[in-house]
Design an enzyme around this catalytic site. Structure first.
Site, PDB file in Angstrom:
ATOM      1  N   HIS A 126       0.887  11.472  -0.221  1.00 45.18           N
ATOM      2  CA  HIS A 126       1.561  10.419  -0.557  1.00 45.18           C
ATOM      3  C   HIS A 126       1.418   8.994  -0.068  1.00 45.18           C
ATOM      4  O   HIS A 126       1.138   9.065   1.353  1.00 45.18           O
ATOM      5  CB  HIS A 126       2.999  10.725  -0.844  1.00 45.18           C
ATOM      6  CG  HIS A 126       3.708  10.747   0.579  1.00 45.18           C
ATOM      7  ND1 HIS A 126       4.507   9.140   0.975  1.00 45.18           N
ATOM      8  CD2 HIS A 126       4.105  11.501   1.465  1.00 45.18           C
ATOM      9  CE1 HIS A 126       4.974   9.624   2.108  1.00 45.18           C
ATOM     10  NE2 HIS A 126       4.609  10.892   2.473  1.00 45.18           N
ATOM     11  N   CYS A 127       1.684   7.975  -0.542  1.00 44.85           N
ATOM     12  CA  CYS A 127       1.564   6.756   0.346  1.00 44.85           C
ATOM     13  C   CYS A 127       2.943   6.200  -0.275  1.00 44.85           C
ATOM     14  O   CYS A 127       3.787   6.918  -0.727  1.00 44.85           O
ATOM     15  CB  CYS A 127       0.320   5.822  -0.099  1.00 44.85           C
ATOM     16  SG  CYS A 127      -0.010   5.338  -1.751  1.00 44.85           S
TER      17      CYS A 127
END
Length: 238
Positions: A126-127
């Site tokens: 994830h970001c």
């Protein structure tokens, strides 16, 4: 901050900020997702996108903040590609956090993801939004682990997470990484340009396709005139 506000932390990140008013969190940077224009279906979801069955998921910080949902999906490992996103559940998940910087650390991320695959554990990458930075790492992993070319990896990920929109810097670094893995190929580089320009993927891989087979490309092969124009207008890294 007034006492009443201190008693109502954000339900997503657990910190105190005016989430309903769109104020970003001063601790981890969490903010509400941008609303789509009227008539455009919203693509954000509480669920991360499954890129490789029973192994690799791609999502946003909101996804990474929902511990019970992640446990339900069987996710036990998290690759955090943005250091200012806080690792909220260190006692519940195994985290690997990449350093922030303009240069994407593909090899570091891939080593972690390869270990997850060897251990047969499910991992979330994830970001903040799950659209560019984290997607770039997932694409790099597919190139290295599956032997697929960049255009094929991009299309595979785009089909499974339509909101993916790679930043220009991420595109260039992925092109360089493809050249590092496979060598320079101007035709495939141009082909990739056409794929990036065609933001709406028009084809779908057959449901029965094996993850060990590269997806077919939906963009036609470049013509001679396109190659010439490409060479004149764009200089690729050697």
């Amino acid at each position: 901050m007034r006492k009443r506000e201190r008693e109502n932390p954000c339900g997503i990140c657990g910190h105190y900020h005016r989430y309903e008013e769109g104020e970003p969190c001063g601790v981890c940077g969490h903010r509400p997702p941008v609303l789509a224009p009227a008539g455009v279906p919203r693509q954000d979801s509480a669920f991360p996108s499954e890129i490789l069955k029973d192994l690799l998921f791609l999502g946003s910080y909101d996804n990474a903040s929902r511990s019970e949902l992640l446990k339900t999906l069987g996710i036990s490992h998290i690759l955090n590609t943005v250091p200012f996103c806080q690792n909220l559940y260190r006692n519940s998940f195994t985290y690997h956090c990449l350093e922030d910087g303009k240069t994407l650390q593909f090899d570091d991320a891939i080593q972690f993801l390869e270990q997850c695959e060897r251990d047969k554990t499910r991992v979330l990458v994830h970001c903040m939004s799950g659209k560019s930075r984290s997607a770039a790492f997932v694409i790099a992993f597919l190139m290295k682990s599956r032997g697929w070319r960049l255009a094929q990896c991009y299309q595979w990920v785009k089909e499974r997470r339509p909101q993916v929109q790679l930043a220009d810097a991420a595109q260039l670094q992925l092109i360089e990484y493809e050249q590092k893995l496979f060598g320079s190929n101007i035709l495939l580089s141009l082909h990739l340009d056409l794929v990036f320009q065609n933001q709406q993927v028009t084809s779908r891989c057959p449901p029965s396709i094996s993850i060990l087979q590269p997806p077919s490309l939906s963009v036609s092969a470049p013509t001679t005139s396109q190659v010439i124009s490409h060479l004149e207008l764009k200089k690729f890294p050697k």
